[in-house]
Design an enzyme around this catalytic site. Structure first.
Site, PDB file in Angstrom:
ATOM      1  N   ASP A 204     -48.967  17.011 -24.355  1.00 12.60           N
ATOM      2  CA  ASP A 204     -47.635  16.651 -23.878  1.00 12.60           C
ATOM      3  C   ASP A 204     -47.676  15.203 -23.394  1.00 12.60           C
ATOM      4  OD1 ASP A 204     -48.962  16.569 -21.460  1.00 12.60           O
ATOM      5  OD2 ASP A 204     -47.730  18.071 -20.476  1.00 12.60           O
ATOM      6  N   ASP A 206     -46.719  12.997 -19.892  1.00  7.78           N
ATOM      7  CA  ASP A 206     -46.395  13.180 -18.468  1.00  7.78           C
ATOM      8  C   ASP A 206     -45.933  11.863 -17.853  1.00  7.78           C
ATOM      9  OD1 ASP A 206     -47.722  15.954 -18.295  1.00  7.78           O
ATOM     10  OD2 ASP A 206     -49.396  14.697 -18.933  1.00  7.78           O
ATOM     11  N   ASP A 288     -43.188  16.141 -19.600  1.00  7.24           N
ATOM     12  CA  ASP A 288     -43.051  16.512 -18.183  1.00  7.24           C
ATOM     13  C   ASP A 288     -42.611  15.298 -17.387  1.00  7.24           C
ATOM     14  OD1 ASP A 288     -43.733  19.137 -18.400  1.00  7.24           O
ATOM     15  OD2 ASP A 288     -45.670  18.977 -17.387  1.00  7.24           O
TER      16      ASP A 288
HETATM   17  N1  DCP Z   1     -51.490  18.652 -12.931  1.00  6.62           N
HETATM   18  C1  DCP Z   1     -51.659  19.251 -11.720  1.00  6.62           C
HETATM   19  N2  DCP Z   1     -51.014  20.403 -11.424  1.00  6.62           N
HETATM   20  C2  DCP Z   1     -50.210  20.975 -12.325  1.00  6.62           C
HETATM   21  C3  DCP Z   1     -50.039  20.398 -13.578  1.00  6.62           C
HETATM   22  C4  DCP Z   1     -50.698  19.221 -13.855  1.00  6.62           C
HETATM   23  O1  DCP Z   1     -52.400  18.754 -10.893  1.00  6.62           O
HETATM   24  N3  DCP Z   1     -49.597  22.118 -12.011  1.00  6.62           N
HETATM   25  C5  DCP Z   1     -52.147  17.371 -13.198  1.00  6.62           C
HETATM   26  C6  DCP Z   1     -53.507  17.436 -13.787  1.00  6.62           C
HETATM   27  C7  DCP Z   1     -53.326  16.949 -15.194  1.00  6.62           C
HETATM   28  C8  DCP Z   1     -52.029  16.202 -15.194  1.00  6.62           C
HETATM   29  O2  DCP Z   1     -51.325  16.650 -14.074  1.00  6.62           O
HETATM   30  O3  DCP Z   1     -54.346  16.105 -15.587  1.00  6.62           O
HETATM   31  C9  DCP Z   1     -51.272  16.443 -16.429  1.00  6.62           C
HETATM   32  O4  DCP Z   1     -51.357  17.799 -16.852  1.00  6.62           O
HETATM   33  P1  DCP Z   1     -51.554  18.172 -18.367  1.00  6.62           P
HETATM   34  O5  DCP Z   1     -51.598  19.658 -18.444  1.00  6.62           O
HETATM   35  O6  DCP Z   1     -50.524  17.503 -19.179  1.00  6.62           O
HETATM   36  O7  DCP Z   1     -53.023  17.648 -18.714  1.00  6.62           O
HETATM   37  P2  DCP Z   1     -53.493  16.304 -19.389  1.00  6.62           P
HETATM   38  O8  DCP Z   1     -52.375  15.339 -19.501  1.00  6.62           O
HETATM   39  O9  DCP Z   1     -54.684  15.884 -18.630  1.00  6.62           O
HETATM   40  O10 DCP Z   1     -53.985  16.751 -20.826  1.00  6.62           O
HETATM   41  P3  DCP Z   1     -53.132  16.962 -22.167  1.00  6.62           P
HETATM   42  O11 DCP Z   1     -53.615  15.910 -23.089  1.00  6.62           O
HETATM   43  O12 DCP Z   1     -53.502  18.324 -22.635  1.00  6.62           O
HETATM   44  O13 DCP Z   1     -51.680  16.836 -21.859  1.00  6.62           O
HETATM   45 MG    MG Z   2     -50.526  15.814 -20.396  1.00  8.24          MG
END
Ligand code: DCP
Ligand code: MG
Length: 364
Positions: A204, A206, A288
């Protein structure tokens, strides 16, 4: 590639937030296997086991050399018996029977497919699995009751399975910036999550949004989503209000991973270039959006950069080693009984007694 490194001379700290973990490392052949076992434990609602495998994998990501034999692991933290057995088998036989049978198992594959649907968590996927369902098609075929998020998840399943590229994230950044500038001049927008850590693809995109004048950010999200809606850019959105209260969420509360910012889970309709040769001319992308008050922006930035394990380890370090409680909103010092204010991530690391780790090395 670096034959001059003596593995026994490499010191690896026990918490992931004390180490530098680059995106690319030397031990994917081991970490992929351990992460399969971690994911499987998560599917079986065994969080302790899941985290143990993930920590073991993370230690190997921080190594400046490729593991050749068990001697290389002698002084490393976080490698439990089970992880060591798996590593040993891979080093000796090229693969681990447990990992391979997990990977092939009906349950693992079904849980992966079902939790891969936007809006579906482990509990729901597990219930469906027990009812004999295996894929999004099965849900459709058997006429399962789906909530609005899950309906969108099934509808756009194929698109949402495809990784989002950095180029696509940049296009979406431009759109979000335009939207935010139109409804609140002076607002600041930051690309967060995996892309901030330097990833080339993500599941996604963010974003974190704030305004230097505290209070101006209140009620911002509906304005942004209305603007995007009007432009026909949203396929789905659900906004949750900010519900953070310092008095209630601070020291009195058990540490909680979920933050309470105003937040929008959305699916964008992204126009795709003709070179992509897509039939429809657009694809669905998960986006997000998070809005933070300016005074919490440094904490929100740290909390939304990830990786998930890095975040988890930061909170564990704060609690166990410093008697502090860290969230995406604030840092509370239990010994002094006060909140520690910060304008930058650097200040937060300093409060925690940690060396600053830049986003590109938080890929734990
Ligand atoms: N995060 C958090 N609590 C949540 C959701 C997210 O602390 N309930 C934080 C940790 C993640 C970041 O926000 O690193 C973004 O979440 P993602 O699930 O989008 O994870 P990533 O961006 O790291 O990986 P991806 O490439 O799968 O989107
Ligand atoms: Mg992400």
């Amino acid at each position: 590639p670096k034959p001059n490194i003596d593995p026994t001379a490499v010191l690896i700290k026990a918490y992931a937030c004390q180490r530098r973990t680059p995106l690319k490392h030397h031990n994917s052949f081991l970490t992929d296997a351990l992460e399969i076992l971690s994911q499987n434990a998560e599917y079986n609602d065994n969080e302790g086991r899941s985290v143990a495998f993930r920590r073991a994998a993370s230690v190997l990501k921080a190594l400046p050399y490729r593991v050749k034999n068990m001697e290389d692991l002698k002084s490393l933290p976080c490698l439990g018996d089970h992880s060591q057995r798996v590593i040993k088998e891979i080093l000796e036989d090229g693969s681990s029977r447990e990992v391979e049978s997990t990977r092939q198992s009906d349950q693992f594959q079904a849980m992966k497919a079902l939790t891969g649907i936007f809006g579906v968590g482990v509990r729901t996927a597990d219930r469906w699995f027990r009812e004999g369902l295996r894929s999004p098609d099965d849900l459709f075929r058997t006429g399962q009751q789906l909530n609005r998020a899950q309906q969108a998840g099934v509808q756009y399943y194929d698109d949402l399975q495809k990784p989002v590229t950095k180029a696509e994230a940049d296009v979406i950044s431009d759109i979000v910036e335009k939207a935010v500038r139109a409804v609140l001049p002076g607002a600041e927008i930051r690309l967060m999550g995996g892309f901030r850590r330097g990833k080339e693809v993500g599941h996604d995109v963010d974003f974190l949004i704030t305004h230097p004048e505290e209070g101006k950010e209140e009620g911002l999200m509906p304005k942004i989503t209305n603007w995007l809606e009007e432009q026909g850019l949203l396929l789905y959105q659900k906004t949750t209000r900010n519900s953070y209260l310092e008095k209630m969420d601070g020291p009195a509360r058990a540490p909680n991973n979920m933050d309470r910012f105003e937040r929008c889970f959305s699916i964008f309709k992204l126009q795709t270039g003709s070179e992509r040769a897509s039939v429809s001319g657009w694809r669905a992308v998960r986006v997000d959006l998070v809005v933070s008050p300016y005074s919490q922006f440094a904490f929100a930035t740290l909390g939304w950069t990830g990786s998930k394990l890095f975040e988890r380890e930061l909170r564990r370090w704060a609690g166990q080693e410093k008697h502090m409680s860290l969230s995406s909103h604030a840092l509370f010092d239990s010994k002094q009984n006060l909140y520690l204010r910060a304008k930058t991530e650097e200040e937060i690391f300093a409060y925690l007694g940690l060396e600053f780790i830049p986003p590109s090395e938080r890929n734990a």
